[in-house]
Structure formats: C-alpha cells, structure tokens
Scaffold this active site. Structure first.
Site, PDB file in Angstrom:
ATOM      1  N   CYS A 143      18.945 -47.255 -96.571  1.00  0.00           N
ATOM      2  CA  CYS A 143      19.647 -46.458 -95.555  1.00  0.00           C
ATOM      3  C   CYS A 143      18.768 -45.238 -95.280  1.00  0.00           C
ATOM      4  CB  CYS A 143      21.063 -46.098 -96.000  1.00  0.00           C
ATOM      5  SG  CYS A 143      21.190 -45.145 -97.530  1.00  0.00           S
ATOM      6  N   GLY A 144      19.317 -44.168 -94.777  1.00  0.00           N
ATOM      7  CA  GLY A 144      18.504 -42.993 -94.482  1.00  0.00           C
ATOM      8  C   GLY A 144      17.866 -42.381 -95.712  1.00  0.00           C
TER       9      GLY A 144
END
Length: 159
Positions: free
Chosen positions: A66-67
């Site tokens: 994810c980020g």
C-alpha cells in the site's frame, strides 16, 4: 512456490514491478489486489483476502503493498495465524523471516523503489525461519514461537 501478491492504488506500481520480477524468477504469482489503478481495491479489502488465503494454507507467503505498508500489515495481522511484517530494507525482510517467521511481507509504494522492493521480496521468499542464526538463538526462537502461539490461542479462543 506459489506467491500471493496484492496492492491498493498507492502500491500498484511497485506491486507490478515485484510481480514481474518474481514471475521471471519462476514464482507462480496470484494477484488478490488492485488489477487496474482506475478501479482500485482499498488496503482494507485486499489484506483480508490475502490473510484468509494464508490462514487456509492455500498460500504459504504473501506480499502486500500500500502507500506505507502499514495499513496492509495492520489489517492482515487481525487474522489468526497471520504474521505480517512491514519492512523498508532487505535486512528487515530477511530478519522478519529468520527471527519472526513472518508469512506476509508488506511494503510501501511511496517509500520503496522498484529494485529494492524486488530484492526485499526475493529475500523474504528465500529465507527460512531461524536461517543463518546461531544454534542457541534458533532454539530460543523456536520456543518463542510456541509462546507467541499460546498467546494467540488465548486471544482467539476467548468467548
């Protein structure tokens, strides 16, 4: 080895690089996350899919991006028998396997460059529990794993 991989929109680019790299190394890749960045699957939807496939034994290892890697790790770690480690170096990816027997590697697409992500993923997949550790430490970690399992058992068996 069959490897599950998934991402949200923020991790999509890194996931695609890692997936192609590992497929080129002969790993059988299955994607449980965002397949099209225009139709993203959020981290809180991708991580449970991976965690359940680890729980069931369908896959031994997964890579989630994810980020920052943290959201995927937090959600995946809600599932019994799932040990997701958020890593930002090859060293950490090795040690999460050797010391903690992690079964999911999480990484951040905003943080990790492509070549580093590929190296981390390969290290995670090729390192065994207690690998390259002193004998006394191997014994300690095997006992620690049992103790952690007992803690987990007490949490999930309440009620």
């Amino acid at each position: 080895m069959k490897v599950l991989i998934g991402s949200d929109k923020s991790g999509f680019g890194l996931k695609e690089e890692v997936k192609a790299y590992l497929a080129g190394k002969g790993y059988e890749m299955t994607d449980c996350g965002t397949l099209d960045p225009e139709q993203p699957k959020p981290f809180f939807e991708a991580a449970p899919i991976a965690a359940q496939k680890i729980q069931s034994g369908e896959f031994e290892r997964a890579i989630l991006i994810c980020g920052t890697g943290m959201g995927m790790a937090i959600v995946a770690n809600k599932f019994e028998g799932v040990y997701a480690a958020c890593c930002e170096s090859t060293y950490a990816a090795e040690k999460c396997r050797a010391i903690n027997d992690a079964n999911i590697l999480t990484m951040g697409g905003w943080i990790i460059a492509g070549i580093l992500g590929c190296e981390m993923a390969e290290t995670f997949l090729t390192t065994g529990f207690t690998e390259n550790l002193e004998e006394w430490r191997q014994e300690f970690l095997k006992g620690a794993k049992q103790k952690v399992g007992a803690i987990e058992e007490s949490i999930y068996r309440k009620g």
